[in-house]
Design an enzyme around this catalytic site. Structure first.
Site, PDB file in Angstrom:
ATOM      1  N   ASP A  69      -8.977  -5.657  -5.757  1.00  0.00           N
ATOM      2  CA  ASP A  69      -8.605  -4.603  -4.818  1.00  0.00           C
ATOM      3  C   ASP A  69      -9.363  -3.344  -5.221  1.00  0.00           C
ATOM      4  O   ASP A  69      -8.998  -2.665  -6.178  1.00  0.00           O
ATOM      5  CB  ASP A  69      -7.094  -4.376  -4.893  1.00  0.00           C
ATOM      6  CG  ASP A  69      -6.598  -3.382  -3.848  1.00  0.00           C
ATOM      7  OD1 ASP A  69      -7.432  -2.709  -3.215  1.00  0.00           O
ATOM      8  OD2 ASP A  69      -5.370  -3.281  -3.673  1.00  0.00           O
ATOM      9  N   HIS A 109      -7.095  -6.112  -1.244  1.00  0.00           N
ATOM     10  CA  HIS A 109      -5.940  -5.238  -1.021  1.00  0.00           C
ATOM     11  C   HIS A 109      -4.790  -5.983  -0.355  1.00  0.00           C
ATOM     12  O   HIS A 109      -4.979  -6.683   0.630  1.00  0.00           O
ATOM     13  CB  HIS A 109      -6.362  -4.053  -0.170  1.00  0.00           C
ATOM     14  CG  HIS A 109      -5.327  -2.984  -0.069  1.00  0.00           C
ATOM     15  ND1 HIS A 109      -4.685  -2.452  -1.168  1.00  0.00           N
ATOM     16  CD2 HIS A 109      -4.794  -2.336   1.015  1.00  0.00           C
ATOM     17  CE1 HIS A 109      -3.835  -1.518  -0.781  1.00  0.00           C
ATOM     18  NE2 HIS A 109      -3.874  -1.441   0.533  1.00  0.00           N
ATOM     19  N   SER A 162       0.844  -1.196   0.000  1.00  0.00           N
ATOM     20  CA  SER A 162       0.000   0.000   0.000  1.00  0.00           C
ATOM     21  C   SER A 162       0.885   1.253   0.000  1.00  0.00           C
ATOM     22  O   SER A 162       1.721   1.401  -0.882  1.00  0.00           O
ATOM     23  CB  SER A 162      -0.959  -0.042   1.186  1.00  0.00           C
ATOM     24  OG  SER A 162      -2.029   0.846   0.998  1.00  0.00           O
TER      25      SER A 162
END
Length: 628
Positions: A349, A380, A214
């Protein structure tokens, strides 16, 4: 005992000790089958050396008149004190020192008409956590035993790092560059934040690999775009590669999945864990009557970054792409990049969407850089298998010729497979995939047809916006005035889609502004129990009809006038199972992603001038085979 026997015994003991010391000195990485193996002498956490320091950067972003210093932590095997030099696995993050609480009103209110200004949101503060010398324990157990030093750093304006969090600004690229420069002897490190005693990375070979998930996966890319010498390889996992693509979509103000109403200033508040020190207030110097003599660096940063730069640039009214967003799009900065790139992302995601990795992978491949991409079918996060990461770092950090650059470029986890067992493909999208155009046949308020053949004079069909009805409910409705749905015949065999589906649509709106949402769905909808993440929604996309001409300049729609626009849906690679139908659903406001105006806006679609393009393995012949 005779003297000569004592002498012999002395030399035997001496040689034994010497051999032992040499053996200790010779401990180093071990490689088998092109991968770094766990070395027993490196695998004792009690003996690891852990220390922290501050690396001086080339910028000052927190207003104190001094170059910002980044807080850095090091974890290394004890053998590095005896002359052993090792490559580095490096992770940087804005999250290590804690994040802000999710209080009511933190996110922007999305319940308002398009083009209106939302009421002010609640601004929150982070209470910093963490103790020295440990910044984070991530990556350590994986890589230190395999012959790497692991380094962590808090990004600018977070934790004990100086500077300001800018959420994609230049300092977030230059900060990890400075750390890599220090690892190569080109920048200065200090034992204290304001100290003068220097620290050298004498245990570093200078070869660095970065990874993270991320935001922590964004920073490796940010560093790589500087072209810094020594950054040999990066493995970004679900990285945000453009803050515009994260918070906007084809001109539309659109939230990341799960965070309705989040925007870049919200993320700023969320990570702003640094800047607790006091600095001289420049406003006090100008007019001390109306200001305090000293202010926190955090308050200075809030004024400069969040309440000025972000407020003036983020533009929640039009959603247009501007210089503010262009400066936070790493695709624009890739010219200097040299690092080998292994990307990882989930096709489902809906937070950091799969386009983020695809756009960078494609550009890096076109640059001729060593590239691989790993896509899985989940949400994710999700790193590649450890063996894949190991081969990548072994090749580019240790310099072992394991042939990884000759491996398949794309690895896709098929729908029912273990994430550790991806299927190899020549590339992504699958080179066998060809674009196939599908046309709309009337009946979309119930169920119209998607067809290979184009039938003329289909006319127009209309939907009425109602954000109170979810996309899931719209897709399952047999009839609805709030969406248009067009489906293929039932598939007689499995069908493989790989790449970017796109839509060309001509529409008219009853109001000067409207949301446009498009879903590609697999029907019949599975609503029983807990459907798999690959069931139901294949991919989706959003756009602002006001940006039909340009992403950088929108214009109000003339009610009743038709406009044409084209845009891609999110990348996908999925096998649609026998017995399913592929459906194109067109609607307006998406209750989980867009602004939510009052119901009533009408969108009228010109069926003759609207089509869907699908990337199908085997092309049109494959589709004909399974539908005719």
């Amino acid at each position: 005992m005779k003297p000569y026997k004592l002498s012999i015994l002395f030399f035997v003991v001496l040689f034994s000790i010497t051999d032992y010391v040499k053996a200790q000195d010779q401990v180093g990485p071990i490689f088998e089958n092109g991968e770094a193996q766990i070395v027993p002498e490196f695998n004792n956490p009690d003996k690891w050396i852990r220390h922290d320091l501050w690396v001086e950067t080339t910028f000052d972003t927190d207003g104190d008149g001094k170059l910002d210093r980044m807080h850095v932590a090091v974890t290394r095997p004890p053998q590095t004190e005896n002359g052993l030099k090792l490559p580095v696995v490096y992770e940087s993050s804005p999250y290590y020192a804690g994040v802000a609480p999710n209080v009511d009103g933190l996110f922007w209110d999305v319940h308002h008409e398009l083009g209106e200004t939302a009421k002010p949101r609640v601004k929150v503060e982070v209470k910093r956590i963490g103790k020295r010398p440990i910044i984070s324990n991530s990556q350590i157990k994986t890589w230190v035993p395999r012959g790497y030093v692991v380094v962590h750093s808090s990004s600018p304006g977070t934790g004990l790092s100086d500077g300001a969090p800018t959420v994609g600004g230049d300092n977030e690229s230059l900060a990890p560059k400075a750390v890599i420069d220090w690892l190569n002897g080109r920048a200065k490190g200090y034992t204290e934040r304001d100290g003068k005693e220097e620290v050298k990375a004498y245990w570093s070979t200078g070869k660095v690999g970065m990874t993270g998930t991320s935001y922590n996966g964004t920073i490796p890319l940010a560093a790589a775009t500087t072209g810094v010498e020594g950054l040999e390889a990066i493995i970004p996992i679900a990285p945000n590669t453009s803050y515009y693509h994260y918070y906007r979509s084809n001109g539309l103000v659109r939230s990341p999945g799960g965070y309705l109403g989040e925007d870049i200033d919200v993320l700023y508040d969320f990570i702003n864990s640094g800047g607790e020190e006091l600095i001289l207030n420049k406003d006090y110097i100008k007019d001390h009557k109306d200001s305090k003599k000293f202010i926190r660096k955090r308050d200075y940063n809030n004024t400069k970054i969040r309440d000025t730069e972000m407020k003036n640039g983020m533009d929640r009214i039009t959603g247009d792409y501007n210089n503010f967003w262009a400066g936070r799009d790493y695709l624009n900065d890739m010219e200097p990049m040299k690092a080998a790139l292994l990307m990882s992302h989930g096709f489902n995601d809906w937070n950091v969407m799969p386009e983020h990795s695809y756009r960078i992978y494609k550009a890096a491949s076109e640059k001729g850089l060593p590239t691989q991409i790993y896509y899985h079918q989940f949400g994710h996060g999700g790193p590649p298998p450890i063996s894949m990461m190991n081969r990548w770092f072994t090749r580019y950090l240790h310099g072992v010729e394991n042939g990884v650059e000759n491996d398949a470029k794309a690895w896709i986890v098929r729908e029912n497979d273990n994430m550790q067992e991806p299927t190899a493909y020549k590339d992504y999208p699958n080179p066998d995939a060809k674009d196939v155009a599908l046309h709309l046949n009337a009946g979309g308020n119930a169920i119209g047809q998607l067809s290979l053949s184009k039938t003329k004079k289909q006319g127009t069909e209309t939907l009425i916006d109602d954000a109170t009805i979810s996309g899931n409910d719209l897709a399952q409705a047999k009839n609805s005035k709030n969406r248009l749905l067009y489906v293929t015949p039932e598939l007689k065999e499995d069908l493989h889609i790989s790449g970017l589906a796109s839509i060309s649509i001509t529409l008219a709106s009853s109001k000067p502004a409207a949301n446009l949402s498009v879903w590609l769905v697999s029907l019949p909808w599975n609503s029983e129990g807990k459907p798999k993440i690959t069931d139901n929604i294949i991919t989706r996309g959003w756009a602002d009809p006001q940006n039909h001409k340009s992403l950088t300049e929108s214009e109000p729609l003339k009610p009743g006038k038709f406009y044409s626009l084209n845009f891609d849906l999110q990348p996908d690679d999925q096998v649609i199972k026998k017995g399913q139908q592929i459906g194109l659903m067109i609607f307006s406001s998406d209750s989980k992603f867009t602004l939510l105006p009052k119901p009533g806006t009408e969108l009228t679609i010109d069926l003759d001038k609207t089509s869907l393009t699908l990337p199908i393995a085997g092309g049109e012949e494959a589709l004909k085979k399974v539908t005719e």
